[in-house]
Design an enzyme around this catalytic site. Structure first.
Site, PDB file in Angstrom:
ATOM      1  N   TYR A  22     -53.116   8.104  43.113  1.00  0.00           N
ATOM      2  CA  TYR A  22     -52.710   8.637  42.044  1.00  0.00           C
ATOM      3  C   TYR A  22     -53.189   8.144  40.639  1.00  0.00           C
ATOM      4  CZ  TYR A  22     -48.976   9.989  45.422  1.00  0.00           C
ATOM      5  OH  TYR A  22     -48.548  10.421  46.692  1.00  0.00           O
ATOM      6  N   ASN A  45     -48.700  21.962  44.019  1.00  0.00           N
ATOM      7  CA  ASN A  45     -49.603  22.295  44.650  1.00  0.00           C
ATOM      8  C   ASN A  45     -49.631  23.780  45.432  1.00  0.00           C
ATOM      9  OD1 ASN A  45     -52.314  22.983  46.062  1.00  0.00           O
ATOM     10  ND2 ASN A  45     -52.101  20.987  47.299  1.00  0.00           N
ATOM     11  N   CYS A  53     -54.275  17.622  49.100  1.00  0.00           N
ATOM     12  CA  CYS A  53     -53.286  16.430  48.496  1.00  0.00           C
ATOM     13  C   CYS A  53     -53.016  15.326  49.450  1.00  0.00           C
ATOM     14  CB  CYS A  53     -52.026  17.105  47.907  1.00  0.00           C
ATOM     15  SG  CYS A  53     -51.245  18.177  49.107  1.00  0.00           S
ATOM     16  N   HIS A  54     -53.230  15.859  50.950  1.00  0.00           N
ATOM     17  CA  HIS A  54     -52.937  14.552  51.867  1.00  0.00           C
ATOM     18  C   HIS A  54     -53.911  13.500  51.820  1.00  0.00           C
ATOM     19  CE1 HIS A  54     -56.110  17.277  53.494  1.00  0.00           C
ATOM     20  NE2 HIS A  54     -56.544  16.033  54.336  1.00  0.00           N
ATOM     21  N   GLU A  82     -59.482  13.706  60.017  1.00  0.00           N
ATOM     22  CA  GLU A  82     -60.398  13.721  59.145  1.00  0.00           C
ATOM     23  C   GLU A  82     -61.091  12.178  59.191  1.00  0.00           C
ATOM     24  OE1 GLU A  82     -59.722  14.255  54.877  1.00  0.00           O
ATOM     25  OE2 GLU A  82     -59.071  16.346  55.207  1.00  0.00           O
TER      26      GLU A  82
END
Length: 100
Positions: A22, A45, A53-54, A82
Site C-alpha cells: 500500500y 475498485n 488489487c489482489h 500467478e
C-alpha cells in the site's frame, strides 16, 4: 486525475507474479503518507478483474485480512495462480516484491 484513478492506473502496471505494498502505491502516486487511503480506494475498485488489487500486500507481505473481493483465501488463490507462493497468509517480499 482523482486519487482512486491514480491508484488504479498504477496498479495496472504491476506485472503478474509480483506484489506491491500500500505504501509503495502511495509513494508512486505522489502521496507518500496515504497508504490507508490506497486501501480504501482498493475496496472501491470498480473493475476487480482489470485492476489487480489482489497484488497488494502490507509492508510485511501479509495478505489483506478483509480482501474486498472474497476474503484472504481468494486473494491467496489469485496470487498462487500467478505463481506467487503464499505461506500462512504471507508473501515473501524478497522474492515477489515488484521493483520498477
Amino acid at each position: 486525475m482523482k486519487f482512486d484513478e491514480r491508484v488504479y492506473e498504477y496498479l495496472k502496471t504491476v506485472p503478474k507474479g509480483k506484489v506491491v505494498t500500500y505504501g509503495m502505491i502511495a509513494l508512486a502516486i505522489g502521496r507518500p503518507r496515504a497508504a490507508r487511503q490506497v486501501g480504501n480506494a482498493l475496496h472501491r475498485n470498480p473493475y476487480p478483474v482489470v485492476i489487480p488489487c489482489h497484488r497488494v500486500v502490507n509492508r510485511e507481505g501479509r495478505l489483506a485480512p478483509a480482501f474486498a473481493f472474497g476474503g484472504v483465501e481468494v486473494q491467496a488463490r489469485l496470487l498462487r495462480e500467478e505463481g506467487v507462493e503464499v505461506i500462512n497468509g504471507f508473501v515473501d517480499l524478497e522474492q515477489y516484491l515488484w521493483r520498477e
